[in-house]
Motif scaffolding. Structure first.
Motif, PDB file in Angstrom:
ATOM      1  N   ASN A  82      19.820 -28.634 -13.570  1.00  0.00           N
ATOM      2  CA  ASN A  82      19.943 -27.420 -14.393  1.00  0.00           C
ATOM      3  C   ASN A  82      18.564 -27.055 -14.926  1.00  0.00           C
ATOM      4  N   THR A  83      17.744 -26.550 -14.012  1.00  0.00           N
ATOM      5  CA  THR A  83      16.335 -26.285 -14.322  1.00  0.00           C
ATOM      6  C   THR A  83      16.167 -25.002 -15.141  1.00  0.00           C
ATOM      7  N   TYR A  84      14.981 -24.854 -15.729  1.00  0.00           N
ATOM      8  CA  TYR A  84      14.655 -23.624 -16.461  1.00  0.00           C
ATOM      9  C   TYR A  84      14.714 -22.419 -15.525  1.00  0.00           C
ATOM     10  N   GLU A  85      14.192 -22.619 -14.315  1.00  0.00           N
ATOM     11  CA  GLU A  85      14.137 -21.505 -13.358  1.00  0.00           C
ATOM     12  C   GLU A  85      15.541 -21.010 -13.006  1.00  0.00           C
ATOM     13  N   ARG A  86      16.464 -21.947 -12.796  1.00  0.00           N
ATOM     14  CA  ARG A  86      17.839 -21.553 -12.447  1.00  0.00           C
ATOM     15  C   ARG A  86      18.523 -20.825 -13.594  1.00  0.00           C
ATOM     16  N   SER A  87      18.303 -21.305 -14.800  1.00  0.00           N
ATOM     17  CA  SER A  87      18.881 -20.629 -15.967  1.00  0.00           C
ATOM     18  C   SER A  87      18.312 -19.222 -16.091  1.00  0.00           C
ATOM     19  N   TYR A  88      17.001 -19.102 -15.868  1.00  0.00           N
ATOM     20  CA  TYR A  88      16.350 -17.784 -15.988  1.00  0.00           C
ATOM     21  C   TYR A  88      16.819 -16.840 -14.880  1.00  0.00           C
ATOM     22  N   GLN A  89      16.848 -17.333 -13.649  1.00  0.00           N
ATOM     23  CA  GLN A  89      17.247 -16.484 -12.518  1.00  0.00           C
ATOM     24  C   GLN A  89      18.700 -16.033 -12.636  1.00  0.00           C
ATOM     25  N   THR A  90      19.568 -16.933 -13.108  1.00  0.00           N
ATOM     26  CA  THR A  90      20.974 -16.569 -13.309  1.00  0.00           C
ATOM     27  C   THR A  90      21.090 -15.473 -14.354  1.00  0.00           C
ATOM     28  N   MET A  91      20.364 -15.621 -15.446  1.00  0.00           N
ATOM     29  CA  MET A  91      20.408 -14.610 -16.507  1.00  0.00           C
ATOM     30  C   MET A  91      19.799 -13.285 -16.042  1.00  0.00           C
ATOM     31  N   GLN A  92      18.796 -13.368 -15.190  1.00  0.00           N
ATOM     32  CA  GLN A  92      18.171 -12.167 -14.630  1.00  0.00           C
ATOM     33  C   GLN A  92      19.197 -11.368 -13.804  1.00  0.00           C
ATOM     34  N   VAL A  93      19.983 -12.084 -12.996  1.00  0.00           N
ATOM     35  CA  VAL A  93      21.044 -11.443 -12.202  1.00  0.00           C
ATOM     36  C   VAL A  93      22.101 -10.851 -13.134  1.00  0.00           C
ATOM     37  N   MET A  94      22.471 -11.594 -14.173  1.00  0.00           N
ATOM     38  CA  MET A  94      23.486 -11.110 -15.114  1.00  0.00           C
ATOM     39  C   MET A  94      22.995  -9.881 -15.889  1.00  0.00           C
ATOM     40  N   ASP A  95      21.710  -9.842 -16.178  1.00  0.00           N
ATOM     41  CA  ASP A  95      21.123  -8.640 -16.812  1.00  0.00           C
ATOM     42  C   ASP A  95      21.247  -7.427 -15.883  1.00  0.00           C
ATOM     43  N   GLN A  96      20.970  -7.654 -14.596  1.00  0.00           N
ATOM     44  CA  GLN A  96      21.087  -6.575 -13.606  1.00  0.00           C
ATOM     45  C   GLN A  96      22.528  -6.067 -13.530  1.00  0.00           C
ATOM     46  N   ILE A  97      23.468  -7.010 -13.496  1.00  0.00           N
ATOM     47  CA  ILE A  97      24.890  -6.648 -13.431  1.00  0.00           C
ATOM     48  C   ILE A  97      25.273  -5.838 -14.661  1.00  0.00           C
ATOM     49  N   ARG A  98      24.873  -6.300 -15.826  1.00  0.00           N
ATOM     50  CA  ARG A  98      25.230  -5.611 -17.076  1.00  0.00           C
ATOM     51  C   ARG A  98      24.656  -4.192 -17.109  1.00  0.00           C
ATOM     52  N   GLN A  99      23.445  -4.061 -16.594  1.00  0.00           N
ATOM     53  CA  GLN A  99      22.810  -2.731 -16.549  1.00  0.00           C
ATOM     54  C   GLN A  99      23.622  -1.795 -15.647  1.00  0.00           C
ATOM     55  N   GLN A 100      24.103  -2.325 -14.526  1.00  0.00           N
ATOM     56  CA  GLN A 100      24.864  -1.505 -13.566  1.00  0.00           C
ATOM     57  C   GLN A 100      26.249  -1.123 -14.094  1.00  0.00           C
ATOM     58  N   ILE A 101      26.870  -2.006 -14.884  1.00  0.00           N
ATOM     59  CA  ILE A 101      28.234  -1.714 -15.352  1.00  0.00           C
ATOM     60  C   ILE A 101      28.260  -1.138 -16.771  1.00  0.00           C
ATOM     61  N   GLY A 102      27.096  -1.068 -17.409  1.00  0.00           N
ATOM     62  CA  GLY A 102      27.013  -0.486 -18.741  1.00  0.00           C
ATOM     63  C   GLY A 102      27.497  -1.417 -19.847  1.00  0.00           C
ATOM     64  N   LEU A 103      27.250  -2.703 -19.692  1.00  0.00           N
ATOM     65  CA  LEU A 103      27.646  -3.685 -20.708  1.00  0.00           C
ATOM     66  C   LEU A 103      26.451  -3.990 -21.598  1.00  0.00           C
ATOM     67  N   VAL A 104      26.548  -3.603 -22.859  1.00  0.00           N
ATOM     68  CA  VAL A 104      25.407  -3.715 -23.776  1.00  0.00           C
ATOM     69  C   VAL A 104      25.741  -4.664 -24.928  1.00  0.00           C
ATOM     70  N   PHE A 105      24.766  -5.500 -25.294  1.00  0.00           N
ATOM     71  CA  PHE A 105      24.909  -6.430 -26.420  1.00  0.00           C
ATOM     72  C   PHE A 105      23.891  -6.103 -27.508  1.00  0.00           C
ATOM     73  N   PRO A 106      24.167  -6.482 -28.770  1.00  0.00           N
ATOM     74  CA  PRO A 106      23.196  -6.250 -29.839  1.00  0.00           C
ATOM     75  C   PRO A 106      21.852  -6.918 -29.552  1.00  0.00           C
ATOM     76  N   ASN A 107      21.886  -8.059 -28.843  1.00  0.00           N
ATOM     77  CA  ASN A 107      20.663  -8.819 -28.520  1.00  0.00           C
ATOM     78  C   ASN A 107      19.705  -8.030 -27.635  1.00  0.00           C
ATOM     79  N   ASP A 108      20.225  -7.025 -26.918  1.00  0.00           N
ATOM     80  CA  ASP A 108      19.385  -6.234 -26.017  1.00  0.00           C
ATOM     81  C   ASP A 108      18.424  -5.346 -26.797  1.00  0.00           C
TER      82      ASP A 108
END
Length: 326
Positions: free
Chosen positions: A300-326
């Motif tokens: 469970n490397t730093y790179e894998r955690s970052y890359q997974t979150m990067q993909v999830m950010d892309q997905i959220r941008q495409q579906i319009g899912l916004v969080f206060p943290n953004d």
């Protein structure tokens, strides 16, 4: 002995502690809850000597070496960073944070203060997943990865009655992608790295989170299909399809059974006996790393955690899912 504190006194923490009791070198010493009553009752139940209702006090305390964080996703980054800055090792529930900027900051803080940070992604550390990794070459060039995690939320009935509980609140940075989709994406990225292209769609709920979604991910010579839902159940296995055969995995979120089905009809079981509860393996990995003085998991490397979150950010941008943290 690694002295642990827990932040979050919920069902996930209970499951983790039951599993961790079997891990050599684990000792629970401290519990945090917002209320003294909850902190005391939880600590009494698990024989923890120290109880905290103030997070800063807990982070500065010399009664613990490491902390397990199992609070809502929106709080992961700020709480983890507080402990990291105080020289404490952090095992943080998945998803590691609410977006990639937070993940990046957490990694930076862990490196700066020379402590261990690890995402508590259990499925990549269980024996069956490691067996899948070891035998992946046998199915030849991989052409498709198909993974799904659909589990009807126990809180969805209340949602339909008009009562929005924690599982469906965008202000807590949750929803189907964050809570379930991550279980499909993290193993994909562990096995094949970051995708070249991401296309997604979702069923959005009125509360502002996604009830379900699907993602198509493009790789060189391969594509991946990921589906997830909190508003419907699915019992279909996940599958990695190669030119010489395919690997069937019973449940991508907590795999216990896997097999290769070759093109000629022969079947090779890949199942390795799992002698402990599923959450045992993440704690074993974490405790071993602390005791060895290592600052990053090789799985469970730093790179894998970052890359997974990067993909999830892309997905959220495409579906319009916004969080206060953004």
């Amino acid at each position: 002995m690694v002295r642990f504190g827990v932040v979050g006194t919920n069902m996930i923490t209970e499951k983790l502690l039951e599993a961790a009791a079997q891990v050599q070198g684990f000792q629970l010493t401290a519990v945090y809850s917002r209320t003294e009553e909850k902190a005391n009752s939880f600590a009494d139940r698990y024989n923890a000597a120290y109880r905290f209702t103030n997070l800063e006090e807990m982070a500065a305390s010399d009664t613990l070496d490491a902390v397990y964080i199992a609070t809502p996703n929106t709080l992961h980054a700020q709480q983890a960073e507080l402990f990291l800055r105080n020289g404490k090792h952090v095992l943080c529930e998945k998803p590691l944070a609410a977006n990639r900027a937070e993940v990046s900051r957490m990694i930076e803080t862990a490196r700066k203060h020379d402590v261990l940070l690890m995402e508590a992604m259990k499925s990549t550390l269980v024996p069956v997943f490691k067996s899948v990794q070891q035998h992946l070459h046998k199915i030849g060039p991989v052409r498709q990865y198909i993974a799904g995690y659909s589990q009807y939320s126990s809180r969805y009935d209340k949602y339909k009655e008009g009562i929005v509980l924690n599982a469906f609140k965008p202000e807590l940075a949750n929803g189907a992608l964050m809570d379930l989709g991550v279980y499909c994406l993290y193993p994909l990225i562990t096995l094949f790295g970051a995708p070249q292209q991401v296309q997604s769609q979702a069923t959005m709920l009125e509360s502002g989170v996604d009830g379900q979604g699907s993602v198509l991910l493009k790789y060189d010579g391969m594509n991946a299909v990921v589906t997830y839902s909190k508003i419907a159940n699915s019992h279909a296995p996940s599958e990695i399809i190669g030119e010489r055969g395919s690997i069937m995995i019973d449940r991508i979120g907590s795999p216990e059974y896997a097999e290769i089905r070759y093109n000629d009809g022969t079947v090779e079981p890949l199942t390795v006996e799992q002698q402990h509860p599923v959450m045992y393996y993440e704690m074993e990995e974490f405790v071993n790393l602390v005791q060895q003085g290592r600052k990053e998991s090789a799985m469970n490397t730093y790179e894998r955690s970052y890359q997974t979150m990067q993909v999830m950010d892309q997905i959220r941008q495409q579906i319009g899912l916004v969080f206060p943290n953004d």
